[in-house]
Design a protein around this motif. Structure first.
Motif, PDB file in Angstrom:
ATOM      1  N   PRO A 270       0.827  -1.214   0.000  1.00  0.00           N
ATOM      2  CA  PRO A 270       0.000   0.000   0.000  1.00  0.00           C
ATOM      3  C   PRO A 270       0.854   1.252   0.000  1.00  0.00           C
ATOM      4  CG  PRO A 270      -0.809  -1.588   1.609  1.00  0.00           C
ATOM      5  CD  PRO A 270       0.511  -2.097   1.134  1.00  0.00           C
ATOM      6  N   GLU A 271       0.355   2.264  -0.677  1.00  0.00           N
ATOM      7  CA  GLU A 271       1.063   3.535  -0.680  1.00  0.00           C
ATOM      8  C   GLU A 271       1.097   4.135   0.717  1.00  0.00           C
ATOM      9  OE1 GLU A 271      -0.728   6.123  -3.482  1.00  0.00           O
ATOM     10  OE2 GLU A 271      -0.388   4.799  -5.199  1.00  0.00           O
ATOM     11  N   ARG A 272       2.053   5.022   0.914  1.00  0.00           N
ATOM     12  CA  ARG A 272       2.171   5.677   2.207  1.00  0.00           C
ATOM     13  C   ARG A 272       0.887   6.419   2.540  1.00  0.00           C
ATOM     14  NH1 ARG A 272       6.717  10.215   2.937  1.00  0.00           N
ATOM     15  NH2 ARG A 272       5.440  11.237   1.356  1.00  0.00           N
ATOM     16  N   ASP A 273       0.442   6.261   3.763  1.00  0.00           N
ATOM     17  CA  ASP A 273      -0.737   6.988   4.224  1.00  0.00           C
ATOM     18  C   ASP A 273      -0.280   8.376   4.659  1.00  0.00           C
ATOM     19  OD1 ASP A 273      -3.052   7.937   5.283  1.00  0.00           O
ATOM     20  OD2 ASP A 273      -3.286   6.382   6.810  1.00  0.00           O
ATOM     21  N   SER A 274      -0.291   9.289   3.700  1.00  0.00           N
ATOM     22  CA  SER A 274       0.264  10.623   3.953  1.00  0.00           C
ATOM     23  C   SER A 274      -0.518  11.388   5.018  1.00  0.00           C
ATOM     24  CB  SER A 274       0.294  11.434   2.655  1.00  0.00           C
ATOM     25  OG  SER A 274      -1.000  11.490   2.075  1.00  0.00           O
ATOM     26  N   ARG A 275      -1.828  11.144   5.113  1.00  0.00           N
ATOM     27  CA  ARG A 275      -2.626  11.857   6.117  1.00  0.00           C
ATOM     28  C   ARG A 275      -2.282  11.376   7.523  1.00  0.00           C
ATOM     29  NH1 ARG A 275      -6.980  14.649   4.120  1.00  0.00           N
ATOM     30  NH2 ARG A 275      -8.340  14.202   5.882  1.00  0.00           N
ATOM     31  N   ALA A 276      -2.102  10.056   7.671  1.00  0.00           N
ATOM     32  CA  ALA A 276      -1.697   9.540   8.982  1.00  0.00           C
ATOM     33  C   ALA A 276      -0.295  10.026   9.334  1.00  0.00           C
ATOM     34  CB  ALA A 276      -1.757   8.022   8.985  1.00  0.00           C
ATOM     35  N   GLU A 277       0.597  10.031   8.344  1.00  0.00           N
ATOM     36  CA  GLU A 277       1.957  10.509   8.592  1.00  0.00           C
ATOM     37  C   GLU A 277       1.951  11.989   8.954  1.00  0.00           C
ATOM     38  OE1 GLU A 277       4.779   8.868   8.794  1.00  0.00           O
ATOM     39  OE2 GLU A 277       3.698   6.987   8.466  1.00  0.00           O
ATOM     40  N   PHE A 278       1.044  12.738   8.321  1.00  0.00           N
ATOM     41  CA  PHE A 278       0.961  14.171   8.595  1.00  0.00           C
ATOM     42  C   PHE A 278       0.603  14.428  10.055  1.00  0.00           C
ATOM     43  CE2 PHE A 278      -1.405  18.114   9.045  1.00  0.00           C
ATOM     44  CZ  PHE A 278      -0.612  19.029   8.394  1.00  0.00           C
ATOM     45  N   ILE A 279      -0.461  13.770  10.532  1.00  0.00           N
ATOM     46  CA  ILE A 279      -0.892  14.066  11.901  1.00  0.00           C
ATOM     47  C   ILE A 279       0.104  13.517  12.925  1.00  0.00           C
ATOM     48  CG2 ILE A 279      -2.365  12.014  12.190  1.00  0.00           C
ATOM     49  CD1 ILE A 279      -4.339  13.917  13.670  1.00  0.00           C
ATOM     50  N   LYS A 280       0.739  12.396  12.606  1.00  0.00           N
ATOM     51  CA  LYS A 280       1.762  11.883  13.530  1.00  0.00           C
ATOM     52  C   LYS A 280       2.962  12.834  13.582  1.00  0.00           C
ATOM     53  CE  LYS A 280       1.662   7.610  11.785  1.00  0.00           C
ATOM     54  NZ  LYS A 280       1.969   6.167  11.588  1.00  0.00           N
ATOM     55  N   SER A 281       3.324  13.411  12.439  1.00  0.00           N
ATOM     56  CA  SER A 281       4.423  14.385  12.404  1.00  0.00           C
ATOM     57  C   SER A 281       4.035  15.651  13.164  1.00  0.00           C
ATOM     58  CB  SER A 281       4.781  14.734  10.962  1.00  0.00           C
ATOM     59  OG  SER A 281       5.205  13.582  10.265  1.00  0.00           O
ATOM     60  N   ALA A 282       2.778  16.086  12.977  1.00  0.00           N
ATOM     61  CA  ALA A 282       2.308  17.273  13.699  1.00  0.00           C
ATOM     62  C   ALA A 282       2.325  17.026  15.198  1.00  0.00           C
ATOM     63  CB  ALA A 282       0.901  17.646  13.231  1.00  0.00           C
ATOM     64  N   ALA A 283       1.900  15.830  15.614  1.00  0.00           N
ATOM     65  CA  ALA A 283       1.882  15.501  17.039  1.00  0.00           C
ATOM     66  C   ALA A 283       3.289  15.481  17.627  1.00  0.00           C
ATOM     67  CB  ALA A 283       1.205  14.151  17.251  1.00  0.00           C
TER      68      ALA A 283
END
Length: 523
Positions: A270-283
């Motif tokens: 599966p492609e990278r889940d950019s939205r999940a990565e975004f919020i984890k990076s923001a956190a």
């Protein structure tokens, strides 16, 4: 496949049978088969009266009770069973009474009779019907074989998504692969009736997600199946949509297993889940990586309104409240959770002048999220706009969440104002010894001018009054479980010890910081 009563009559098990009633209902679907031979006929009807179910019986226990047979036939007809198959022999009934036939015709029930000479047993009939339900008419129209044919055609198809698209179109189903955060990463759509976001929301409301269970969920008449699969030791949510309700739950479960196997054979990642990565990076407070993911996550040009970290067991009621406010106020919610804690970002289209409205909606939502949940703790920074405020807000939460509860023990929702106080206290405790001492010295009279026990009692009352009760004596009395007159007496005595009016504008800022620092000393 969709199997009808008429299809079943072509089987060997029904050779020589007679159709007594309901000939115009031969197109009724048969999904399952059951046997009605209970001692109690009413109980048998209750257990076997399932829509689209073919029911087999000898009517052993009502063979001499025509009235009971009439009642049973009417009840089964009302429940919408596919057909009633009656085996005829001397030990049960030899023929169907005219009153029973009339009742069946009135209720629209199909009655089929088979002479029970021992050549066709229950098990033989059930096996043939189930084979028909599971495997269809032939190779070409069987969903499982047809899907396998496409998914294993490595020479014709260039990738797993292309092969699955061909199988889905050929068999009239749809497919969605999502992360555990419900972010779609592969979607095969063959019909557009309901949005994926709406389907996820409704499925969550129906509590569709069960560990190790493939669940059928009806969403506004659309039949969907939800379950978990593993790809490279990571769990994903798989959704199959049966466009026209053509297939059985067993077929859908087998289809999910076939698709999971094909994913491995194609070595599909599966492609990278950019939205999940975004919020984890923001956190984590990683602003630069958030900017890298902004466009890929579909968040470029968005205006951020609030961020929240919710700590404790996060259940479906939590997400249902989020979805309800999202629908009512039209904002978007991006979240990541591990089943215990959740990080959320509230955002909206940039340029839409709804900042105050969304801010107030968020504040109401956080209060509702805590209601009835003594264990949950919500930390939020609300009233922001830019991405840098998102990461800075999460940094504040990360820095203070372990301390703010100690300073404000009666609260369950913590805003940036409480966390700012905690942040200052942490900084003073670690880097500002001299300044910390100045604040704590404001409370020194409670140790010097009165006894130790009385000083502690007055100090506790002052802290509750200032930090917890918003300088409201009634709330202070409620929190401390004492009479309001007692609180008033103590507050008067506290003013005497301080030599100042504790509620004065010049006094309260320093006193608030001193009391907060004092509470942190017990950690």
């Amino acid at each position: 496949m969709k199997i009808t009563v008429g299809d079943c009559l072509k089987m060997d098990a029904f050779k020589g049978c007679s159709v007594l009633t309901g000939r115009k209902h031969m197109g009724r679907r048969v999904r399952t088969v059951s046997v009605l031979d209970e001692d109690d006929l009413n109980m048998g009807v209750e257990r076997n009266g399932v829509k689209d179910q073919m029911v087999i019986t000898h009517l052993w226990n009502s063979r001499n009770d025509i009235d009971a047979q009439v009642v049973a036939v009417r009840a089964l007809g009302a429940k919408g069973i596919a057909a009633l198959v009656i085996y005829l022999n001397d030990r049960g009934i030899r023929s169907v009474d005219a009153d029973v036939i009339a009742a069946a015709e009135e209720s629209g029930l199909v009655i089929i009779t088979i002479d029970d000479d021992g050549s066709v047993t229950y098990s033989m009939l059930i096996e043939q019907v189930f084979d028909k339900i599971l495997y269809g008419h032939n190779y070409s129209d069987n969903i499982l074989n047809n899907t396998i044919y496409h998914l294993l055609n490595f020479e014709k198809h260039s990738s797993f998504p292309v092969a699955l698209k061909k199988a889905a179109v050929a068999n009239n189903y749809q497919f969605v692969l999502m992360t555990e955060e419900f972010n779609p990463i592969l979607t095969i759509e063959t019909r557009h009736i309901i949005s994926i976001d709406d389907a996820i929301r409704m499925a969550r409301q129906q509590d569709a997600f069960k560990p190790d269970v493939f669940s059928k969920v009806n969403i506004e008449g659309i039949v969907t199946y939800w379950g978990y699969i593993n790809i490279e030791d990571k769990k994903y949510i798989l959704v199959i949509v049966d466009n026209d309700d053509n297939y059985s739950a067993t077929e859908m479960k087998k289809l999910a297993e076939i698709i999971e196997l094909a994913i491995g054979m194609w070595k599909y990642t599966p492609e990278r889940d950019s939205r999940a990565e975004f919020i984890k990076s923001a956190a984590r407070g990683d602003l630069s990586f958030c900017y890298t993911l902004l466009e890929e996550a579909g968040l470029k040009g968005m205006q951020f309104s609030s961020i929240v970290y919710a700590r404790s067991i996060i259940d479906d009621s939590f997400f249902n409240i989020l979805e309800r406010y999202r629908n009512e106020y039209g904002f978007n919610v991006l979240y990541h959770h591990d089943g215990v804690d959740a990080y959320c970002i509230i955002y909206d289209e940039a340029g839409v002048e709804r900042g105050v409205e969304i801010k107030n909606a968020c504040l109401d939502m956080y209060e509702e999220l805590k209601s009835g949940r003594k264990d949950i703790r919500i930390f939020h920074v609300t009233g922001i706009e830019r991405l840098d405020a998102v990461t800075e807000g999460f940094k504040m939460i990360n820095k203070t969440s372990a301390y703010v509860e100690t300073i404000f023990p009666y609260k369950r929702v913590f805003s940036k104002y409480e966390m700012a106080t905690a942040c200052d206290c942490v900084s003073l405790s670690t880097n500002g010894f001299a300044a910390k001492k100045i604040y704590l010295d404001l409370l020194e009279p409670f140790e010097r001018e009165v006894s130790e026990n009385k000083g502690k009692m007055l100090l506790d009352t002052l802290a509750t009054f200032v930090l917890d009760a918003g300088m409201n004596s009634n709330k202070t009395a409620e929190f401390m479980q004492i009479h309001n007159n007692t609180v008033q007496y103590r507050l008067k005595r506290i003013n005497e010890i301080l030599g100042a009016d504790m509620t004065a504008n010049r006094i309260i800022p320093g006193l608030t910081m001193a009391l907060a620092l004092k509470r942190l000393e017990v950690m």
